[in-house]
Design a protein around this motif. Structure first.
Motif, PDB file in Angstrom:
ATOM      1  N   CYS A   6       0.862  -1.212   0.000  1.00 23.89           N
ATOM      2  CA  CYS A   6       0.000   0.000   0.000  1.00 23.89           C
ATOM      3  C   CYS A   6       0.879   1.236   0.000  1.00 23.89           C
ATOM      4  CB  CYS A   6      -0.909  -0.009   1.221  1.00 23.89           C
ATOM      5  SG  CYS A   6      -1.924   1.483   1.394  1.00 23.89           S
ATOM      6  N   LYS A   7       0.540   2.205  -0.835  1.00 22.44           N
ATOM      7  CA  LYS A   7       1.361   3.404  -0.939  1.00 22.44           C
ATOM      8  C   LYS A   7       1.344   4.247   0.330  1.00 22.44           C
ATOM      9  CE  LYS A   7       2.220   7.410  -3.861  1.00 22.44           C
ATOM     10  NZ  LYS A   7       1.810   8.212  -5.041  1.00 22.44           N
ATOM     11  N   GLN A   8       0.257   4.154   1.108  1.00 27.90           N
ATOM     12  CA  GLN A   8       0.131   5.013   2.306  1.00 27.90           C
ATOM     13  C   GLN A   8       0.644   4.314   3.563  1.00 27.90           C
ATOM     14  OE1 GLN A   8      -3.617   6.937   2.728  1.00 27.90           O
ATOM     15  NE2 GLN A   8      -3.322   7.445   4.887  1.00 27.90           N
ATOM     16  N   CYS A   9       0.122   3.129   3.885  1.00 28.32           N
ATOM     17  CA  CYS A   9       0.517   2.447   5.123  1.00 28.32           C
ATOM     18  C   CYS A   9       1.640   1.438   4.917  1.00 28.32           C
ATOM     19  CB  CYS A   9      -0.688   1.763   5.751  1.00 28.32           C
ATOM     20  SG  CYS A   9      -1.348   0.406   4.765  1.00 28.32           S
ATOM     21  N   SER A  10       2.023   1.168   3.640  1.00 28.81           N
ATOM     22  CA  SER A  10       3.139   0.265   3.295  1.00 28.81           C
ATOM     23  C   SER A  10       2.883  -1.171   3.717  1.00 28.81           C
ATOM     24  CB  SER A  10       4.456   0.768   3.920  1.00 28.81           C
ATOM     25  OG  SER A  10       4.769   2.049   3.441  1.00 28.81           O
ATOM     26  N   LYS A  11       1.639  -1.535   3.945  1.00 25.22           N
ATOM     27  CA  LYS A  11       1.344  -2.923   4.274  1.00 25.22           C
ATOM     28  C   LYS A  11       1.292  -3.752   2.992  1.00 25.22           C
ATOM     29  CE  LYS A  11      -1.240  -1.926   8.502  1.00 25.22           C
ATOM     30  NZ  LYS A  11      -2.562  -2.038   9.189  1.00 25.22           N
ATOM     31  N   GLU A  12       1.769  -4.983   3.107  1.00 25.15           N
ATOM     32  CA  GLU A  12       1.847  -5.859   1.932  1.00 25.15           C
ATOM     33  C   GLU A  12       0.455  -6.398   1.595  1.00 25.15           C
ATOM     34  OE1 GLU A  12       4.330  -9.797   0.380  1.00 25.15           O
ATOM     35  OE2 GLU A  12       4.497  -9.087   2.457  1.00 25.15           O
ATOM     36  N   PHE A  13       0.187  -6.465   0.300  1.00 23.71           N
ATOM     37  CA  PHE A  13      -1.097  -6.971  -0.161  1.00 23.71           C
ATOM     38  C   PHE A  13      -1.110  -8.489  -0.081  1.00 23.71           C
ATOM     39  CE2 PHE A  13      -0.886  -2.905  -2.543  1.00 23.71           C
ATOM     40  CZ  PHE A  13      -1.987  -2.311  -1.959  1.00 23.71           C
ATOM     41  N   SER A  14      -2.292  -9.049   0.181  1.00 19.94           N
ATOM     42  CA  SER A  14      -2.472 -10.490   0.269  1.00 19.94           C
ATOM     43  C   SER A  14      -3.897 -10.816  -0.142  1.00 19.94           C
ATOM     44  CB  SER A  14      -2.163 -10.977   1.688  1.00 19.94           C
ATOM     45  OG  SER A  14      -3.086 -10.402   2.599  1.00 19.94           O
ATOM     46  N   LEU A  15      -4.288 -12.088   0.099  1.00 18.52           N
ATOM     47  CA  LEU A  15      -5.664 -12.457  -0.217  1.00 18.52           C
ATOM     48  C   LEU A  15      -6.663 -11.723   0.676  1.00 18.52           C
ATOM     49  CD1 LEU A  15      -5.250 -16.316  -0.755  1.00 18.52           C
ATOM     50  CD2 LEU A  15      -5.520 -14.539  -2.506  1.00 18.52           C
ATOM     51  N   ALA A  16      -6.263 -11.465   1.938  1.00 19.67           N
ATOM     52  CA  ALA A  16      -7.149 -10.747   2.859  1.00 19.67           C
ATOM     53  C   ALA A  16      -7.069  -9.237   2.644  1.00 19.67           C
ATOM     54  CB  ALA A  16      -6.784 -11.083   4.305  1.00 19.67           C
ATOM     55  N   ARG A  17      -5.891  -8.717   2.264  1.00 20.38           N
ATOM     56  CA  ARG A  17      -5.717  -7.277   2.045  1.00 20.38           C
ATOM     57  C   ARG A  17      -5.618  -7.044   0.540  1.00 20.38           C
ATOM     58  NH1 ARG A  17      -1.892  -6.747   5.155  1.00 20.38           N
ATOM     59  NH2 ARG A  17      -3.016  -6.014   6.993  1.00 20.38           N
ATOM     60  N   ARG A  18      -6.723  -6.648  -0.057  1.00 16.10           N
ATOM     61  CA  ARG A  18      -6.800  -6.529  -1.504  1.00 16.10           C
ATOM     62  C   ARG A  18      -6.350  -5.154  -1.972  1.00 16.10           C
ATOM     63  NH1 ARG A  18     -12.483  -8.397  -3.629  1.00 16.10           N
ATOM     64  NH2 ARG A  18     -11.298  -8.150  -5.574  1.00 16.10           N
ATOM     65  N   LYS A  19      -6.105  -5.060  -3.283  1.00 20.24           N
ATOM     66  CA  LYS A  19      -5.651  -3.819  -3.902  1.00 20.24           C
ATOM     67  C   LYS A  19      -6.853  -3.003  -4.395  1.00 20.24           C
ATOM     68  CE  LYS A  19      -1.415  -6.054  -5.596  1.00 20.24           C
ATOM     69  NZ  LYS A  19      -0.602  -6.400  -6.796  1.00 20.24           N
ATOM     70  N   HIS A  20      -6.736  -1.669  -4.253  1.00 18.46           N
ATOM     71  CA  HIS A  20      -7.782  -0.766  -4.736  1.00 18.46           C
ATOM     72  C   HIS A  20      -7.121   0.448  -5.359  1.00 18.46           C
ATOM     73  CE1 HIS A  20     -11.023  -2.955  -2.667  1.00 18.46           C
ATOM     74  NE2 HIS A  20     -10.165  -3.078  -1.642  1.00 18.46           N
ATOM     75  N   HIS A  21      -7.605   0.833  -6.543  1.00 18.86           N
ATOM     76  CA  HIS A  21      -7.086   2.021  -7.215  1.00 18.86           C
ATOM     77  C   HIS A  21      -7.834   3.264  -6.723  1.00 18.86           C
ATOM     78  CE1 HIS A  21      -5.227  -0.741 -10.127  1.00 18.86           C
ATOM     79  NE2 HIS A  21      -4.428   0.281 -10.406  1.00 18.86           N
ATOM     80  N   CYS A  22      -7.095   4.338  -6.475  1.00 14.66           N
ATOM     81  CA  CYS A  22      -7.713   5.648  -6.209  1.00 14.66           C
ATOM     82  C   CYS A  22      -8.100   6.246  -7.540  1.00 14.66           C
ATOM     83  CB  CYS A  22      -6.724   6.550  -5.466  1.00 14.66           C
ATOM     84  SG  CYS A  22      -7.355   8.231  -5.222  1.00 14.66           S
ATOM     85  N   ARG A  23      -9.370   6.608  -7.693  1.00 12.71           N
ATOM     86  CA  ARG A  23      -9.864   7.119  -8.981  1.00 12.71           C
ATOM     87  C   ARG A  23      -9.403   8.545  -9.259  1.00 12.71           C
ATOM     88  NH1 ARG A  23     -10.856   2.463  -8.482  1.00 12.71           N
ATOM     89  NH2 ARG A  23     -12.614   1.295  -9.374  1.00 12.71           N
ATOM     90  N   ASN A  24      -8.717   9.139  -8.285  1.00  9.32           N
ATOM     91  CA  ASN A  24      -8.250  10.508  -8.488  1.00  9.32           C
ATOM     92  C   ASN A  24      -6.779  10.539  -8.907  1.00  9.32           C
ATOM     93  OD1 ASN A  24      -8.588  13.407  -8.388  1.00  9.32           O
ATOM     94  ND2 ASN A  24      -7.325  13.387  -6.548  1.00  9.32           N
ATOM     95  N   CYS A  25      -5.919   9.840  -8.138  1.00  9.13           N
ATOM     96  CA  CYS A  25      -4.486   9.853  -8.444  1.00  9.13           C
ATOM     97  C   CYS A  25      -4.034   8.609  -9.201  1.00  9.13           C
ATOM     98  CB  CYS A  25      -3.667  10.022  -7.174  1.00  9.13           C
ATOM     99  SG  CYS A  25      -3.840   8.648  -5.998  1.00  9.13           S
ATOM    100  N   GLY A  26      -4.799   7.517  -9.138  1.00  5.75           N
ATOM    101  CA  GLY A  26      -4.460   6.322  -9.879  1.00  5.75           C
ATOM    102  C   GLY A  26      -3.567   5.352  -9.151  1.00  5.75           C
ATOM    103  N   ASP A  27      -3.086   5.693  -7.938  1.00  4.55           N
ATOM    104  CA  ASP A  27      -2.220   4.793  -7.199  1.00  4.55           C
ATOM    105  C   ASP A  27      -3.042   3.703  -6.523  1.00  4.55           C
ATOM    106  OD1 ASP A  27       0.184   6.045  -7.845  1.00  4.55           O
ATOM    107  OD2 ASP A  27      -0.109   7.562  -6.267  1.00  4.55           O
TER     108      ASP A  27
END
Length: 224
Positions: free
Chosen positions: A166-187
């Motif tokens: 995650c760009k903000q909290c730096s936590k690693e993505f996994s099956l439980a912690r999914r990825k989401h795009h910000c529709r404003n900045c794209g990160d």
């Protein structure tokens, strides 16, 4: 001569007995009168004592009445003084009421003038608000157009394959912690760091944005 003498002495004895009886009767009458006088004296003494008591009671009542009269006089004097004070207060109050009436009249004139000025001010504020709204709408449209252009120029859509944290909290993505795009900045962010929805110029409905973009957008909307 002896019989004549005896007869004479007998007559004298009868007369003396008659006088003695008269004296005894007079003595008895005098004793009765003396007893009656003593009885009258006792009654007179008792009457005098009762009269003395009555006089003493009358004196006490007279003293009490004099005291009450003195208290009544003092009370009347106090009432008179209070009456004079209340009279002065009433005169002062009437003067104050007259002043208040003048102030009320002036206040009514001021209220009327204030209402006229308020109406004029509201009219001017309405005119200024209308002009300001037109200017704000025009300014917002221009800013939205500039921001949309700048975002389109600067925003980049991050690739899912290259981003692992995650760009903000730096936590690693996994099956439980999914990825989401910000529709404003794209990160790409995790769900906790992008759990916000805001309206964007490029979208008619609120879309997902990150916390940083939300703060920027809220500041921008509040300033506009």
């Amino acid at each position: 001569a002896c019989e004549s003498t005896v007869k004479h002495k007998t007559e004298m004895v009868a007369k003396l007995e008659e006088k003695t009886n008269q004296l005894v009767s007079a003595l008895k009458e005098m004793e009765f009168r003396l007893k009656q006088s003593e009885s009258d004296k006792v009654a007179a003494v008792e009457t005098a004592r009762k009269l003395g008591q009555i006089i003493a009671e009358k004196d006490q009542k007279r003293s009490a009445l004099e005291t009450s009269l003195q208290i009544e006089k003092e009370w009347r004097a106090a009432l008179q003084a209070n009456y004079e004070q209340e009279k002065e207060k009433l005169a002062q109050t009437q003067m104050e009421i007259a002043q208040l009436k003048d102030l009320k009249r002036d206040y009514s004139l001021l209220i009327t003038r204030h209402e006229e000025l308020r109406v004029q001010c509201q009219e001017q504020e309405s005119a200024l608000a209308e002009l300001g709204s037109h200017l704000s709408e025009s300014k917002l449209k221009v800013e939205d157009m500039r921001e949309a252009t700048a975002i389109q120029r600067e925003a980049h859509w991050a690739s899912d394959e290259t981003v692992t944290h995650c760009k903000q909290c730096s936590k690693e993505f996994s099956l439980a912690r999914r990825k989401h795009h910000c529709r404003n900045c794209g990160d790409i962010y995790c769900g906790e760091c992008s759990d916000n929805k805001m309206p964007l110029p490029s979208s008619s409905k609120p879309v997902r944005v990150c916390d940083t973009c939300q703060s920027q957008l809220l500041h921008r909307y509040s300033a506009s």
